[in-house]
Scaffold this motif. Structure first.
Motif, PDB file in Angstrom:
ATOM      1  N   ALA A  57      13.782  55.458  55.671  1.00 22.21           N
ATOM      2  CA  ALA A  57      13.412  56.862  55.893  1.00 22.21           C
ATOM      3  C   ALA A  57      14.587  57.789  55.639  1.00 22.21           C
ATOM      4  O   ALA A  57      14.435  58.852  55.012  1.00 22.21           O
ATOM      5  CB  ALA A  57      12.894  57.040  57.325  1.00 22.21           C
ATOM      6  N   ALA A  58      15.786  57.391  56.087  1.00 27.58           N
ATOM      7  CA  ALA A  58      16.977  58.217  55.889  1.00 27.58           C
ATOM      8  C   ALA A  58      17.318  58.323  54.406  1.00 27.58           C
ATOM      9  O   ALA A  58      17.703  59.383  53.916  1.00 27.58           O
ATOM     10  CB  ALA A  58      18.156  57.639  56.668  1.00 27.58           C
ATOM     11  N   GLY A  92      15.115  60.703  52.747  1.00 30.22           N
ATOM     12  CA  GLY A  92      15.491  62.063  53.106  1.00 30.22           C
ATOM     13  C   GLY A  92      16.691  62.555  52.323  1.00 30.22           C
ATOM     14  O   GLY A  92      16.788  63.746  52.010  1.00 30.22           O
ATOM     15  N   GLY A 108      17.391  61.832  49.257  1.00 25.97           N
ATOM     16  CA  GLY A 108      16.839  62.283  47.987  1.00 25.97           C
ATOM     17  C   GLY A 108      17.552  61.832  46.732  1.00 25.97           C
ATOM     18  O   GLY A 108      17.027  61.992  45.637  1.00 25.97           O
ATOM     19  N   SER A 146       6.074  60.745  57.464  1.00 23.67           N
ATOM     20  CA  SER A 146       6.941  61.575  56.619  1.00 23.67           C
ATOM     21  C   SER A 146       7.730  62.589  57.443  1.00 23.67           C
ATOM     22  O   SER A 146       7.860  63.756  57.064  1.00 23.67           O
ATOM     23  CB  SER A 146       6.108  62.303  55.555  1.00 23.67           C
ATOM     24  OG  SER A 146       5.419  61.381  54.735  1.00 23.67           O
ATOM     25  N   GLU A 147       8.271  62.157  58.582  1.00 20.89           N
ATOM     26  CA  GLU A 147       9.003  63.064  59.451  1.00 20.89           C
ATOM     27  C   GLU A 147      10.360  63.456  58.873  1.00 20.89           C
ATOM     28  O   GLU A 147      10.882  64.526  59.166  1.00 20.89           O
ATOM     29  CB  GLU A 147       9.165  62.440  60.843  1.00 20.89           C
ATOM     30  CG  GLU A 147       7.849  62.291  61.588  1.00 20.89           C
ATOM     31  CD  GLU A 147       8.032  61.806  63.010  1.00 20.89           C
ATOM     32  OE1 GLU A 147       9.184  61.510  63.399  1.00 20.89           O
ATOM     33  OE2 GLU A 147       7.028  61.723  63.743  1.00 20.89           O
ATOM     34  N   ARG A 148      10.960  62.563  58.067  1.00 23.28           N
ATOM     35  CA  ARG A 148      12.246  62.876  57.444  1.00 23.28           C
ATOM     36  C   ARG A 148      12.080  63.266  55.979  1.00 23.28           C
ATOM     37  O   ARG A 148      12.803  64.115  55.471  1.00 23.28           O
ATOM     38  CB  ARG A 148      13.190  61.675  57.541  1.00 23.28           C
ATOM     39  CG  ARG A 148      13.640  61.327  58.948  1.00 23.28           C
ATOM     40  CD  ARG A 148      14.741  60.279  58.897  1.00 23.28           C
ATOM     41  NE  ARG A 148      15.211  59.917  60.221  1.00 23.28           N
ATOM     42  CZ  ARG A 148      16.226  59.088  60.456  1.00 23.28           C
ATOM     43  NH1 ARG A 148      16.869  58.542  59.428  1.00 23.28           N
ATOM     44  NH2 ARG A 148      16.596  58.796  61.679  1.00 23.28           N
ATOM     45  N   ALA A 149      11.159  62.609  55.322  1.00 21.08           N
ATOM     46  CA  ALA A 149      10.909  62.866  53.900  1.00 21.08           C
ATOM     47  C   ALA A 149       9.546  62.298  53.556  1.00 21.08           C
ATOM     48  O   ALA A 149       8.981  61.493  54.301  1.00 21.08           O
ATOM     49  CB  ALA A 149      11.988  62.221  53.035  1.00 21.08           C
ATOM     50  N   GLN A 150       9.011  62.699  52.434  1.00 21.54           N
ATOM     51  CA  GLN A 150       7.702  62.222  52.006  1.00 21.54           C
ATOM     52  C   GLN A 150       7.711  60.709  51.834  1.00 21.54           C
ATOM     53  O   GLN A 150       8.531  60.160  51.103  1.00 21.54           O
ATOM     54  CB  GLN A 150       7.315  62.881  50.687  1.00 21.54           C
ATOM     55  CG  GLN A 150       5.940  62.490  50.174  1.00 21.54           C
ATOM     56  CD  GLN A 150       4.815  62.896  51.123  1.00 21.54           C
ATOM     57  OE1 GLN A 150       4.862  63.968  51.717  1.00 21.54           O
ATOM     58  NE2 GLN A 150       3.820  62.049  51.258  1.00 21.54           N
ATOM     59  N   CYS A 151       6.811  60.031  52.523  1.00 22.21           N
ATOM     60  CA  CYS A 151       6.711  58.572  52.430  1.00 22.21           C
ATOM     61  C   CYS A 151       6.043  58.190  51.114  1.00 22.21           C
ATOM     62  O   CYS A 151       5.027  58.775  50.723  1.00 22.21           O
ATOM     63  CB  CYS A 151       5.909  58.027  53.604  1.00 22.21           C
ATOM     64  SG  CYS A 151       5.727  56.221  53.592  1.00 22.21           S
TER      65      CYS A 151
END
Length: 295
Positions: free
Chosen positions: A139-140, A143, A145, A176-181
């Protein structure tokens, strides 16, 4: 200290067949890992799209150094799509290292030339804490990118010891709390400590997963959980794209032409022919399964 330089040199090597890494863990144990260089760097007459390293550990388990070496060797391989690290014990390194899952994802994903989209981590001694660190790292990375983590679309974590911490991290990833899953396929089968409610709750705000394997997770394979998931998938505002589901009651998988009813709980990768129900039972169960297969 010379291993990174050696790995860089071997990216274009077409003569060395095998690299043997011998290292000592923080606990004092020795690990011996044998890596098939031509399979990993893709330099050969027939480059592979799938490399199986499940037998690579002669002794001990795959360490952070081995993960980095594998990542370097595969960094210029434009053909490899699936890396199987099952039964390598890499979960121990993920749990022990402060960077957690980054020790695996970063070396495999940072190269723009690498196209690895599927990682198999079945039976790798991944406990609940390590599982949480693995998913949190993914997830990080998404995020951030610019780490290439979006390449990972299929993740298999069967036959480990995942539980509450993993489920919390999974919900954050899928929501998708940090970035789009971008995860499309997830196998968490035969993790008996996982909570079925936590798993199904993690699906409620996800629009990326198309395939999920829940076989052998006791609390996820009850009539109550099937009803909860089915009702969610039938809601008009449901954003889920889940089209394939494997659970203890039935399996809906790609290319399937008939409903597999009452299939035995098989370990991931088991290709034995499952029991097929009679026509009456199949029709009865199909009413329940169709809500999963049609969304």
């Amino acid at each position: 200290e010379q291993i990174p330089t050696l790995a860089l040199a071997l990216r274009g090597n077409n003569t060395l067949k095998q690299l043997e890494l011998i290292s000592t863990s923080r606990a004092g144990g020795q690990a011996v890992v044998r890596l098939p260089v031509p399979d990993l760097n893709g330099i050969g007459s027939a480059p592979l799209t799938h490399v199986d390293l499940s037998k690579a550990c002669v002794e001990g388990s795959i360490s952070r150094i081995a993960c980095a070496t594998i990542g370097t060797l595969t960094s210029t391989n434009t053909v490899l799509e699936c890396l199987d690290l099952s039964e390598t014990g890499v979960g121990l390194a993920i749990g022990a290292e402060g960077e957690g899952g980054h020790i695996l994802f970063k070396p495999l994903c940072e190269s723009r030339d690498s196209h690895i989209s599927e990682i198999r981590l079945n039976s790798v001694q991944l406990n609940d804490k390590a599982g949480g660190k693995l998913i949190s790292a993914l997830a990080a990375g998404l995020g951030a990118g610019d780490l290439g983590y979006e390449k990972v679309m299929t993740l298999s974590l069967a036959n480990n010891d995942l539980g509450k911490q993993f489920a919390i991290a999974l919900k954050q990833l899928l929501w998708s709390e940090r970035a789009q899953c971008v995860l499309r396929s997830l196998d968490v089968s035969h993790n008996i400590a996982l909570d079925g409610f936590d798993l199904t709750l993690a699906l409620k705000r996800n629009d990326s997963l198309t395939s999920l394997d829940l076989r052998g997770v006791p609390s996820a394979n009850s009539d109550q959980m099937y009803e909860f998931l089915g009702q969610h998938l039938l809601q008009e505002d449901c954003m889920s794209r889940l089209g394939y589901l494997s659970c203890d009651a039935f399996q809906v998988v790609a290319g399937q032409t008939e409903l597999i009813h009452g299939a035995p709980s098989m370990k991931s990768g088991d290709t034995r022919e499952p029991h097929r129900a009679n026509e009456a039972d199949t029709a009865k169960e199909g009413a329940r399964a169709s809500s999963v297969g049609s969304n």
